[in-house]
Design a protein around this motif. Structure first.
Motif, PDB file in Angstrom:
ATOM      1  N   GLU A  87      47.795  33.891  53.447  1.00  0.00           N
ATOM      2  CA  GLU A  87      47.154  32.862  54.264  1.00  0.00           C
ATOM      3  C   GLU A  87      46.301  31.896  53.446  1.00  0.00           C
ATOM      4  OE1 GLU A  87      47.742  32.160  57.412  1.00  0.00           O
ATOM      5  OE2 GLU A  87      49.239  33.765  57.372  1.00  0.00           O
ATOM      6  N   LEU A  88      45.899  32.290  52.245  1.00  0.00           N
ATOM      7  CA  LEU A  88      45.102  31.389  51.406  1.00  0.00           C
ATOM      8  C   LEU A  88      45.917  30.215  50.889  1.00  0.00           C
ATOM      9  CD1 LEU A  88      42.928  33.788  49.214  1.00  0.00           C
ATOM     10  CD2 LEU A  88      42.124  32.205  50.968  1.00  0.00           C
ATOM     11  N   ILE A  89      47.212  30.415  50.695  1.00  0.00           N
ATOM     12  CA  ILE A  89      48.023  29.364  50.080  1.00  0.00           C
ATOM     13  C   ILE A  89      49.249  28.989  50.905  1.00  0.00           C
ATOM     14  CG2 ILE A  89      47.275  29.985  47.751  1.00  0.00           C
ATOM     15  CD1 ILE A  89      49.977  31.379  47.348  1.00  0.00           C
ATOM     16  N   LYS A  90      49.450  29.632  52.032  1.00  0.00           N
ATOM     17  CA  LYS A  90      50.612  29.330  52.873  1.00  0.00           C
ATOM     18  C   LYS A  90      50.642  27.841  53.218  1.00  0.00           C
ATOM     19  CE  LYS A  90      52.803  30.601  57.268  1.00  0.00           C
ATOM     20  NZ  LYS A  90      52.718  31.485  58.458  1.00  0.00           N
ATOM     21  N   ILE A  91      51.804  27.233  53.084  1.00  0.00           N
ATOM     22  CA  ILE A  91      51.948  25.805  53.344  1.00  0.00           C
ATOM     23  C   ILE A  91      52.296  25.602  54.811  1.00  0.00           C
ATOM     24  CG2 ILE A  91      53.134  23.678  52.723  1.00  0.00           C
ATOM     25  CD1 ILE A  91      53.742  24.906  50.016  1.00  0.00           C
ATOM     26  N   ALA A  92      51.466  24.854  55.494  1.00  0.00           N
ATOM     27  CA  ALA A  92      51.675  24.572  56.915  1.00  0.00           C
ATOM     28  C   ALA A  92      52.396  23.244  57.087  1.00  0.00           C
ATOM     29  CB  ALA A  92      50.328  24.541  57.632  1.00  0.00           C
ATOM     30  N   VAL A  93      52.721  22.929  58.303  1.00  0.00           N
ATOM     31  CA  VAL A  93      53.298  21.628  58.613  1.00  0.00           C
ATOM     32  C   VAL A  93      52.322  20.549  58.131  1.00  0.00           C
ATOM     33  CG1 VAL A  93      53.986  20.095  60.502  1.00  0.00           C
ATOM     34  CG2 VAL A  93      54.558  22.529  60.603  1.00  0.00           C
ATOM     35  N   PRO A  94      52.809  19.482  57.521  1.00  0.00           N
ATOM     36  CA  PRO A  94      51.910  18.422  57.049  1.00  0.00           C
ATOM     37  C   PRO A  94      50.958  17.964  58.146  1.00  0.00           C
ATOM     38  CG  PRO A  94      54.146  17.997  56.323  1.00  0.00           C
ATOM     39  CD  PRO A  94      54.219  19.172  57.245  1.00  0.00           C
ATOM     40  N   PRO A  95      49.712  17.679  57.797  1.00  0.00           N
ATOM     41  CA  PRO A  95      48.717  17.292  58.809  1.00  0.00           C
ATOM     42  C   PRO A  95      49.178  16.161  59.719  1.00  0.00           C
ATOM     43  CG  PRO A  95      47.667  17.621  56.689  1.00  0.00           C
ATOM     44  CD  PRO A  95      49.142  17.726  56.439  1.00  0.00           C
ATOM     45  N   GLU A  96      49.867  15.177  59.146  1.00  0.00           N
ATOM     46  CA  GLU A  96      50.297  14.033  59.952  1.00  0.00           C
ATOM     47  C   GLU A  96      51.411  14.398  60.927  1.00  0.00           C
ATOM     48  OE1 GLU A  96      52.363  13.565  55.891  1.00  0.00           O
ATOM     49  OE2 GLU A  96      50.474  14.292  56.713  1.00  0.00           O
ATOM     50  N   ALA A  97      52.003  15.612  60.766  1.00  0.00           N
ATOM     51  CA  ALA A  97      53.073  16.050  61.660  1.00  0.00           C
ATOM     52  C   ALA A  97      52.626  17.153  62.619  1.00  0.00           C
ATOM     53  CB  ALA A  97      54.271  16.525  60.851  1.00  0.00           C
ATOM     54  N   GLN A  98      51.328  17.437  62.659  1.00  0.00           N
ATOM     55  CA  GLN A  98      50.837  18.496  63.534  1.00  0.00           C
ATOM     56  C   GLN A  98      51.158  18.212  65.000  1.00  0.00           C
ATOM     57  OE1 GLN A  98      49.561  21.461  63.014  1.00  0.00           O
ATOM     58  NE2 GLN A  98      49.615  21.290  60.797  1.00  0.00           N
ATOM     59  N   LYS A  99      51.027  16.959  65.407  1.00  0.00           N
ATOM     60  CA  LYS A  99      51.333  16.618  66.798  1.00  0.00           C
ATOM     61  C   LYS A  99      52.804  16.860  67.115  1.00  0.00           C
ATOM     62  CE  LYS A  99      47.802  13.317  68.237  1.00  0.00           C
ATOM     63  NZ  LYS A  99      47.556  11.960  68.793  1.00  0.00           N
ATOM     64  N   VAL A 100      53.643  16.581  66.130  1.00  0.00           N
ATOM     65  CA  VAL A 100      55.074  16.822  66.310  1.00  0.00           C
ATOM     66  C   VAL A 100      55.313  18.311  66.550  1.00  0.00           C
ATOM     67  CG1 VAL A 100      57.355  16.645  65.258  1.00  0.00           C
ATOM     68  CG2 VAL A 100      55.647  14.868  64.833  1.00  0.00           C
ATOM     69  N   ALA A 101      54.687  19.143  65.713  1.00  0.00           N
ATOM     70  CA  ALA A 101      54.865  20.591  65.839  1.00  0.00           C
ATOM     71  C   ALA A 101      54.340  21.099  67.175  1.00  0.00           C
ATOM     72  CB  ALA A 101      54.148  21.289  64.688  1.00  0.00           C
ATOM     73  N   GLU A 102      53.166  20.612  67.580  1.00  0.00           N
ATOM     74  CA  GLU A 102      52.587  21.040  68.849  1.00  0.00           C
ATOM     75  C   GLU A 102      53.485  20.646  70.025  1.00  0.00           C
ATOM     76  OE1 GLU A 102      48.756  19.241  68.909  1.00  0.00           O
ATOM     77  OE2 GLU A 102      47.991  20.431  67.218  1.00  0.00           O
ATOM     78  N   THR A 103      54.043  19.450  69.962  1.00  0.00           N
ATOM     79  CA  THR A 103      54.931  18.981  71.034  1.00  0.00           C
ATOM     80  C   THR A 103      56.182  19.848  71.117  1.00  0.00           C
ATOM     81  OG1 THR A 103      54.160  16.711  70.758  1.00  0.00           O
ATOM     82  CG2 THR A 103      56.254  17.014  71.902  1.00  0.00           C
ATOM     83  N   ARG A 146      56.522  22.970  70.170  1.00  0.00           N
ATOM     84  CA  ARG A 146      56.167  24.301  70.686  1.00  0.00           C
ATOM     85  C   ARG A 146      56.017  24.259  72.204  1.00  0.00           C
ATOM     86  NH1 ARG A 146      55.376  27.949  66.824  1.00  0.00           N
ATOM     87  NH2 ARG A 146      54.747  27.259  64.732  1.00  0.00           N
ATOM     88  N   LYS A 147      55.416  23.200  72.720  1.00  0.00           N
ATOM     89  CA  LYS A 147      55.263  23.073  74.172  1.00  0.00           C
ATOM     90  C   LYS A 147      56.619  22.944  74.862  1.00  0.00           C
ATOM     91  CE  LYS A 147      50.668  20.943  73.999  1.00  0.00           C
ATOM     92  NZ  LYS A 147      49.877  19.685  74.184  1.00  0.00           N
ATOM     93  N   MET A 148      57.603  22.436  74.125  1.00  0.00           N
ATOM     94  CA  MET A 148      58.943  22.277  74.676  1.00  0.00           C
ATOM     95  C   MET A 148      59.801  23.530  74.485  1.00  0.00           C
ATOM     96  SD  MET A 148      59.638  18.402  73.255  1.00  0.00           S
ATOM     97  CE  MET A 148      61.376  18.442  73.721  1.00  0.00           C
ATOM     98  N   GLY A 149      59.173  24.598  73.966  1.00  0.00           N
ATOM     99  CA  GLY A 149      59.910  25.839  73.753  1.00  0.00           C
ATOM    100  C   GLY A 149      60.709  25.875  72.468  1.00  0.00           C
ATOM    101  N   LEU A 150      60.366  24.982  71.539  1.00  0.00           N
ATOM    102  CA  LEU A 150      61.092  24.909  70.273  1.00  0.00           C
ATOM    103  C   LEU A 150      60.256  25.428  69.105  1.00  0.00           C
ATOM    104  CD1 LEU A 150      62.687  21.376  70.780  1.00  0.00           C
ATOM    105  CD2 LEU A 150      63.773  23.601  71.115  1.00  0.00           C
ATOM    106  N   GLY A 151      59.361  26.373  69.393  1.00  0.00           N
ATOM    107  CA  GLY A 151      58.502  26.924  68.348  1.00  0.00           C
ATOM    108  C   GLY A 151      59.271  27.596  67.230  1.00  0.00           C
ATOM    109  N   ALA A 152      60.415  28.185  67.558  1.00  0.00           N
ATOM    110  CA  ALA A 152      61.211  28.856  66.532  1.00  0.00           C
ATOM    111  C   ALA A 152      61.671  27.872  65.460  1.00  0.00           C
ATOM    112  CB  ALA A 152      62.417  29.537  67.166  1.00  0.00           C
ATOM    113  N   GLN A 153      61.962  26.652  65.865  1.00  0.00           N
ATOM    114  CA  GLN A 153      62.376  25.638  64.899  1.00  0.00           C
ATOM    115  C   GLN A 153      61.223  25.233  63.981  1.00  0.00           C
ATOM    116  OE1 GLN A 153      64.177  23.124  68.118  1.00  0.00           O
ATOM    117  NE2 GLN A 153      65.768  22.802  66.586  1.00  0.00           N
TER     118      GLN A 153
END
Length: 242
Positions: free
Chosen positions: A74-90, A92-99
């Protein structure tokens, strides 16, 4: 006499410069017969620091490049780029969290692949270490050696890592997938456009993660005598009071 004056002048300049850099030469570099107040010769200090860095980069690179070296740390895990966080959240809300999860995994797999290429670049930086470098590291902060590496290696690491990250992201179609979802998002009205190119982001995050692991290894050597795996490491760091 002229040579003595020049030598004294140079020594005074060196001492003043080192003091400003917080090298604490009053304790470390009181030269008497090629040694200092710690009883260590210059070559011992330099070689000891090189050994410490070699241990740190070997352990850090090995940890980062193994499977899940990034993804499950968790100290170095690479997350979705900050500018794409809204994309990821959207998504997940659409049931596409696995992607989203699959995409995140692909980012970290790219980092793990790239980390395998890091050691020769770090070794090159260590080889070029000077006496002032070593003295500054020895009496510096817990991550002084890591900061030295960051200053000396970041550009070379980026050039080496970028094609590896690019290749891995393309291999698992992460780049294509990311571009598709981001470009779709960018077509929505009144949204802030997101950059679909994530190669630079993933490359720099890989480098940053390596520095985090090396800093941890450096701190162990400074604070834990058991982590000083060679006689010279034990001698240099115990004498330095670090």
């Amino acid at each position: 006499m002229k040579h003595k004056i020049i030598a004294l002048t140079l020594f005074s300049l060196l001492s003043a410069t080192a003091s400003m850099a917080q090298f604490n030469l009053g304790k470390v570099f009181d030269k008497v017969g090629g040694k200092n107040s710690t009883g260590l010769a210059e070559n011992e200090i330099v070689q000891g620091l090189k050994e410490a860095l070699n241990v740190g980069i070997s352990n850090g690179s090995a940890e980062a490049s193994k499977v899940d070296g990034f993804f499950k740390n968790e100290l170095i895990k690479i997350a979705v780029p900050p500018e794409a966080q809204k994309v990821a959240e959207t998504l997940r809300k659409m049931g596409l969290g696995a992607q989203v999860d699959k995409f995140t995994l692909s980012l970290n797999r790219a980092a793990e692949d790239a980390a395998k290429k890091s050691k020769p670049i770090f070794v090159k930086a260590i080889t070029s270490m000077t006496v002032p470098d070593a003295l500054g590291i020895l009496k510096g902060q817990d991550d002084a050696a890591t900061q030295y590496l960051r200053k000396s290696t970041n550009d070379d690491l980026f050039k080496t890592f970028y094609p590896v990250v690019d290749s891995t992201l393309n291999l698992n179609k992460a780049t294509e997938y990311y571009a598709d979802i981001v470009n779709t998002y960018n077509q929505l009205p009144l949204v802030k456009k997101v950059n679909p190119d994530l190669k630079e982001y993933a490359t720099q995050k890989t480098i940053d993660g390596l520095y985090v692991l090396i800093a941890q290894e450096e701190k162990k050597i400074r604070e834990n005598p058991g982590a000083r795996v060679t006689d010279l490491l034990k001698k240099v760091f115990s004498k330095s009071g670090k």
